[in-house]
Design a protein around this motif. Structure first.
Motif: not given
Length: 297
Positions: A38, A100, A218, A222, A277
């Motif tokens: 990351v 994100i 989190t 992904g 991720f």
């Protein structure tokens, strides 16, 4: 100075250096690997224009479909003669933003709705959660495509569509966590003291549900990167000629039988980002001792 004194000084000098190494060894392996991946992705996204060896939009037809490993073009060139490595580096920024930002927006709105539902009476809670359940009537990617098609292409519209899709699953996790702590002693004491619900939510509920939500969100990044790449592949993401990884897949799709290796480059990048991720989320789960949850969006 005696030999004992020399040994004590040497031990004191080496102790501060050994402690960080010892702490690093105690971290979950998934957290270290995922965090490294990351970090590399974020650095590439931030400093992409400085790292790219060539232009991401200017092409040369005479250099079209050069193979991977060609001198001057490490990852080859696409059908318009553009450097694939440069497009991959420049495309990291919109890909990371589209992966994100929707999780941040959906996380804030979903957490707020989940806390409101969990702390409200049964009627209000049922109204909120049954309304959010409507989003589960459609597969997440199909709902994102439908919203994106209605809004039109563009990174901003892709972020909006993905944010809407992620609100419901995050709200469900938040509401579940709040319901489990409603009978805790500190919650009953807070209610008995006459504290307002907003104060209880801010000072007691949010800090306690933050670890599982951080881990869950989190892991969702992904998944969101894959969804964002899918939208761009369908022309609902970044507007050409600006590159992103999903758009690169679409550009190289017509040349898959001519130079199939080139089409794997953005696909591998998307895969690595998603795995990075997911590993980061798994490592945080182990570090924070959060129980396993299904990532369903």
């Amino acid at each position: 100075m005696s030999a004992v004194g020399v040994n004590l000084i040497a031990a004191a000098a080496t102790r501060p250096r050994a402690r960080p190494l010892r702490r690093l060894r105690q971290l979950p392996l998934a957290l270290v690997i995922g965090g490294t991946v990351v970090a590399v992705l974020l650095i590439t996204a931030v400093f992409g224009p400085l790292l790219a060896p060539d232009s991401a939009t200017a092409g040369n037809i005479a250099q079209r479909l050069w193979n991977v490993g060609t001198a001057g073009h490490l990852l080859g060139t696409d059908g318009e003669g553009r450097d694939v490595l440069s497009r991959l580096i420049i495309g990291a920024r919109p890909t990371m933003i589209a992966g994100i930002v929707p999780v941040l927006v959906g996380g804030i709105l979903g957490t707020a709705l989940g806390i409101l539902a969990g702390m409200s009476r049964r009627g209000v809670r049922s109204l909120i959660m049954r309304t959010l359940d409507v989003f589960y009537a459609f597969p997440a990617i199909l709902l994102a495509i439908a919203i994106g098609a209605a809004l039109g292409p563009g990174v901003g519209n892709a972020i909006i569509s993905l944010s809407i899709v992620l609100i419901a699953p995050i709200a469900r996790v938040a509401e579940s966590e709040v319901l489990q702590m409603r009978s805790a002693d500190f919650m009953e004491a807070a209610y008995a003291s006459g504290a307002r619900r907003v104060r209880i939510a801010r000072r007691h509920v949010l800090p306690n549900i933050a670890p599982p939500l951080i881990v869950y969100c989190t892991s969702l990044i992904g998944l969101c990167i894959v969804y964002a790449a899918g939208l761009s592949f369908l022309g609902l993401g970044v507007v050409p000629p600006h590159p992103d990884w999903g758009g690169m897949l679409n550009d190289l799709r017509s040349d898959v039988f001519t130079n199939s290796v080139l089409s794997l480059v953005p696909a591998i990048a998307i895969f690595i980002a998603s795995i990075g991720f997911n590993l980061l989320g798994g490592g945080l789960r182990q570090l924070l001792n959060v129980r396993e949850r299904d990532v369903a969006a």
